[in-house]
Design an enzyme around this catalytic site. Structure first.
Site: not given
Length: 453
Positions: A42-44, A47
């Site tokens: 999910i960090k995409d 970012a």
């Protein structure tokens, strides 16, 4: 149809109903599978949002270097974006993180600096402090600071929240999220509560983290802080992205329950998810009595199981921490089957012939060597034979002069696979320390007997 680059594939992740793990609780439980993002987490989402906002503000310039403290997933999203946009990356992380995460970051050309976990955030050795120092020292550098950069929360307000609302056709009643930086739960939770203020937002915390007590008392209690194993959730400080007003309740989950549930997700639902997903499901089951039949619960599955192969998906790692006790043979079970035996040793100051006579009398082919009560080596029939062939006078010499390296020491939870790997032509036994500190020996014969018995 095609995409112009990999960044355009971020988002629009599937929502999948869980059927086996949650069958004992009421309501419908749906997992938001964030592993389909290009960086498998999910960090995409946040970012690329942090980078876009920094570019627009003139904070990140062409050819710049992105420097960030990361547990791996945010770094992956930043690294992928950096490849496309032409930036360099330097990441600091902790020695708690899995090797797979670190190797994945390096695969995208990032430099990774591993820092100690068990230090205060203000300590110059912490991964927060090291990343801040590098930002000051490296020319044309920018630090996203995922914990306090509110672009993190905004990404989930703009993307994750609306996706969940649309995918559930507005029927969602509960959002369950592991809380680390706080961006996911705060952003998605804020959007969903604007759509329906009755939606419950539950945060999953870890023992050793400060979130739950702070939410319930408003007190930042340093006595709550201690090392823990669970990755991706909990903190020892208060990130600005954690909006405690959006989060209705925090539920703490133990390292053991999180680790074992991570494995159960793969085994019972066929979903290969990471440690925070295990924590989230374990926490949901702890709160299951609060649910009703008509409830629709969405649980965020943050990242992919491939980043935990050396940990939660490794049985020896689990056994070493006492998390896994199953029917597979371990050192402890082998000793129980054999029964207690006094371990025979020889003092290093004894003569070689005394050692040999002891071995001959007791019909054993190897014997640990001690000095002042400590195991310092071993001597075998082959060691004695080779020594005598080289110099017959060795028989009156000291055992300590011909001994070889001691047998390997293992934990009582060590699996038979690991035991077998340690026993070879150089080591035909291992040593095990029992709960009272007494040493016992496991030989090839003991292992064969346990398997055949």
């Amino acid at each position: 149809m095609w995409y112009n680059n990999i960044l355009e594939t971020i988002g629009n992740t599937p929502l999948v109903k869980l059927n086996q793990l949650t069958k004992e609780i009421r309501g419908t439980v749906l997992a938001k599978i964030e592993t389909t993002n290009p960086g498998n987490s999910i960090k995409d989402r946040m970012a690329i949002k942090m980078i876009a906002d920094a570019e627009a503000a003139g904070l990140l310039k062409p050819g710049g270097t992105i420097i960030e403290g990361t547990s791996g997933n945010t770094g992956m999203g930043l690294a992928i974006a950096a490849v496309i946009k032409g930036y360099k990356c330097i990441f600091t992380t902790t020695d708690k993180q899995s090797k797979e995460k670190i190797d994945a970051l390096r695969a995208f050309g990032a430099e990774v600096i591993v820092c100690p976990t068990n230090v205060e955030p203000e300590d110059p050795r912490s991964y927060y402090s090291v990343s801040s120092r590098l930002e000051r020292e490296v020319p044309n550098a920018w630090k996203p600071n995922q914990y306090d950069n509110l672009s993190n929360t905004q990404a989930h307000y703009e993307q994750t929240g609306p996706e969940i609302w649309e995918q559930t056709e507005g029927k969602i009643t509960h959002l369950v999220v592991g809380v680390g930086t706080g961006g996911t739960i705060s952003g998605a939770g804020k959007y969903l509560k604007e759509k329906n203020p009755a939606i419950n937002v539950w945060g999953i915390d870890s023992y050793g983290s400060v979130f739950k007590k702070y939410k319930e008392t408003g007190v930042f209690d340093k006595n709550e802080i201690y090392p823990y194993i669970t990755e991706g959730i909990g903190e020892d400080f208060l990130p600005k992205n954690v909006d405690f007003g959006v989060i209705d309740h925090f539920e703490k989950v133990s390292d053991k329950d999180a680790a074992l549930m991570t494995r159960e997700i793969a085994r019972k639902e066929g979903i290969f998810a990471g440690n925070s997903a295990g924590a989230a499901i374990a926490g949901l089951l702890q709160m299951g009595h609060l649910l009703k039949e008509e409830d629709v619960v969405v649980v965020i599955f943050h990242d992919h199981g491939s980043r935990y192969m050396g940990k939660m998906y490794n049985e020896d790692w689990l056994r070493e921490r006492g998390f896994l006790k199953d029917e597979k043979l371990t050192a402890e079970r082998i000793l129980k089957r054999r029964g207690t035996q006094e371990m025979i040793t020889v003092d290093g100051e004894q003569s070689v012939m005394e050692a040999f006579n002891t071995m001959k009398t007791l019909h054993i082919s190897q014997i640990p060597v001690t000095q002042q009560g400590m195991v310092v080596g071993k001597v075998t029939e082959a060691d004695i034979l080779h020594a005598l062939l080289e110099n017959p006078g060795t028989k009156s010499g000291k055992v300590i002069d011909i001994m070889t390296a001691p047998f390997p020491f293992v934990d009582r939870n060590t699996s038979i696979n690991k035991l077998s790997a340690l026993i070879n032509k150089d080591n035909n036994a291992v040593l095990v320390e029992d709960t009272s500190g007494r040493l016992e020996i496991i030989t090839q014969y003991d292992i064969i007997n346990a398997i055949s018995g």
